[in-house]
Every structure is written in structure tokens, then in C-alpha cells.
Design an enzyme around this catalytic site. Structure first.
Site: not given
Ligand code: HSE
Length: 337
Positions: A151, A153, A223
């Protein structure tokens, strides 16, 4: 600390690069010496119980596309064989997200927990589908299950929530949790068509391997499940979330909102009574009205009100820092126990 890395894409490689760059700092600041004893990708594994030469592994991955070609330590070996046969303290699970059955990450995590390995996962799939069960198994086996990177990054969302909750109660979590859709909505506000904005987001490397996971709101829902379990203590999985994505949002909708001092953002909301993902019209001054690939998470606390944390929510290097953070807390736990 001996680690196995399962999945060697952008995040796995960024993690190894960080480990090399910050080797001395991590040793000096945290007494952390990390030995990577196995790296596994879809074509094979590189294994060395004495610790892999990470520069060599990275070079071979770049040149041949697989770690199986690393001279004298590269093998045709599956993820599972490596997890079961290599001696390690921690599994880093960084394979791709699969929301049908969580595989192959689900089996990797279950096997590692059963074997008594601590687990750091950046793969959201297994948690979204079975977080309450996985947490129970980890507790039962007395090992750590860490997932900071799933969650936000590199944004320390879960640590922020834990800190806020000390002495107060989190009653609601709201968040812009997907960088790809937020980028698309922001670019549509700039006048781009949906498809053009999606291509740009893909070029920036934020979109999932299957971008429908982003667009449909499923990535946000994953998330949100993790936040609801961890921050609110709700025992929910993906099937409990009502999900609506951004496919029906038109540039005109954004224009109308903008003229009224508002904007549209894909927001995940979790409370004790409900968990949902939906595009919502919010004030431009709302802390959740972040732009481009930024994420924002607002916690409402019973006594101290709304608190928001924002930052870059995706990207290999950013997410790799979350793995380091999890390893540091596992290291501290290993020393204590
Ligand atoms: N695809 C996800 C985003 C990547 O765009 O947030 C990070 O979890």
C-alpha cells in the site's frame, strides 16, 4: 539475515540495487547484514548459501533475461523448490498480482510460513484474497508477515496509521490508492482522452501488468482490504468490497467538476460498516485531491480528527524502500526473540 527473493521484476531488481548501494549504511545504522541466498525468476534460480554476488546476478539478468544463467550458481529450479530447499530467514515475495487465486504468490507465502520463514510481500493478491488467514498462520508459526510495500509504494502508510492509532481510535480510512487511475484523471483534466492518458501512465511504468486491474478499481480494492484489516481490524477480503472503477468517467465530467471548484478522484473508503471503491466528487482543496501518480490516505480518528499522508505511491525504487523497512523491523524482532 539470509533472504530468498521470489520474483525478479522491477521491484526485485530495485531492491537488490538498493541493498548494494546502501550496504554500509544499513550495517552502520541498523547492524543489518543481508545475505541474498537465492533469487528466483520465472525461468530458474541463482542459489548460493554463502550469498550471491549481486553485481554478477544483475548483469546476467540484464544480458540473458534470467538469473538461471549466472555462471556456476544458476539452475533450472522452480520458486517452490528454492523456498523448500534453500536455508533462509526471510522470503521476499515479489511475483505478480493474481486476483483469481493469488498464485503463485499464495503458495510461496503459505509454504514459507509453514517452514517458519518470515515473509515480506509486495504482492497484494494473496493478502487481498486471504489476509485474515495468512495473518493467523504467521501468528501461529510465530514469524513475521510484513507488507509495507503493498500500500502506498514507499509511503509509510501502515506505520503512519499505527502511530496515529496510539491512544486514539481510527474510525475511517479514505484514500487515493492507485497512481495509474489518478494519473489518468489528472491528465483528463488537462484535456487528454482516456486512452491517451492510459498509454502515458503505462509508459511511466505504474500500471499493473494487466491495466484493467487499475481501471476497474480492483487494485485500489486490494489496498483497501489490507488497510481495513491492518488499521481498522476488519476481517475482510476482496469479496467484501463494493468496487466501481473509472471507465465511465468522461473528460466533460471532470470539466464540470473543475468549474465548480471540485474534482473527481477514485477513492477507497473503509469503515467498520462498509468498504467500497468509487469515483467521488471532492473539493479541490481536499487533501485527497492529489495529482498525477501521487497517493493520499486520510485517517479519521475518534478524538483528533482527520490526518492525511501523501506521496509517490508506486514505482520500483520507492516500493523497494518499503522492503528494506520491513527487513529492518524483522531484524529488530530477530534480535529481540
Ligand atoms: N498499479 C499500481 C498503481 C502500482 O498504479 O498504483 C502500485 O501498487
Amino acid at each position: 539475515m539470509n533472504v530468498i527473493i521470489a520474483g525478479f521484476g522491477t521491484i526485485g531488481q530495485s531492491f537488490v540495487q538498493l541493498l548494494m548501494n546502501h550496504k554500509e549504511f544499513l550495517k552502520k545504522a541498523y547492524g543489518m547484514v543481508t545475505k541474498v541466498v537465492a533469487i528466483v525468476d520465472s525461468k530458474g534460480a541463482a542459489v548460493s548459501q554463502r550469498g550471491l554476488d549481486l553485481n554478477l546476478v544483475m548483469r546476467c539478468k540484464r544480458e540473458y533475461g534470467t538469473v538461471a544463467k549466472v555462471p556456476s550458481v544458476g539452475y533450472e529450479m522452480s520458486f517452490l523448490e528454492a523456498i523448500q530447499s534453500v536455508e533462509a530467514n526471510v522470503l521476499i515475495e515479489a511475483t505478480y498480482t493474481n486476483l483469481t487465486n493469488g498464485e503463485p504468490g499464495m503458495t510461496h507465502i503459505l509454504t514459507a510460513l509453514q517452514l517458519g520463514l518470515n515473509v515480506v510481500t509486495v504482492n497484494k493478491g494473496p493478502l487481498a484474497l486471504a489476509m485474515p488467514m495468512l495473518k493467523e498462520i504467521a501468528e501461529h508459526r510465530k514469524v513475521a508477515l510484513k507488507f509495507s510495500g503493498t500500500v502506498g509504494g514507499g509511503l509509510p502508510v501502515l506505520a503512519f496509521a499505527r502511530e496515529c492509532a496510539k491512544g486514539d481510535k481510527v474510525v475511517k480510512v479514505e484514500g487515493v490508492l492507485n497512481g495509474t487511475t489518478n494519473y489518468i484523471l489528472t491528465r483528463m483534466e488537462d484535456g487528454l482522452k482516456f486512452e491517451e492518458a492510459l498509454i502515458e501512465a503505462q509508459e511511466k511504468g505504474y500500471a499493473e501488468r494487466d491495466p484493467t486491474l487499475d481501471i476497474s478499481g480492483m487494485d485500489t480494492a486490494c489496498k483497501l482490504v489490507i488497510l481495513a484489516n491492518e488499521v481498522l481490524g476488519n476481517r475482510v477480503t476482496l469479496k467484501d468490497v463494493r468496487v466501481e472503477g473509472i471507465a465511465d468517467i468522461k473528460p466533460e465530467d471532470l470539466k464540470i467538476a473543475k468549474n465548480a471548484g471540485k474534482t473527481i478522484r477514485l477513492i477507497g473508503v473503509a469503515e467498520e460498516s462498509e468498504v467500497f471503491v468509487k469515483p467521488l466528487v471532492i473539493d479541490q482543496s481536499d487533501p485527497l485531491a492529489v495529482k498525477y501518480t501521487y497517493n493520499a490516505i486520510t485517517l479519521t480518528l475518534e478524538n483528533s480528527g482527520r490526518h492525511t499522508i501523501t506521496g509517490k505511491g508506486a514505482g520500483g525504487r520507492e516500493t523497494a524502500t518499503a522492503i528494506i523497512r520491513d527487513l529492518i523491523s524483522i531484524k529488530e524482532r530477530l534480535v529481540v526473540t
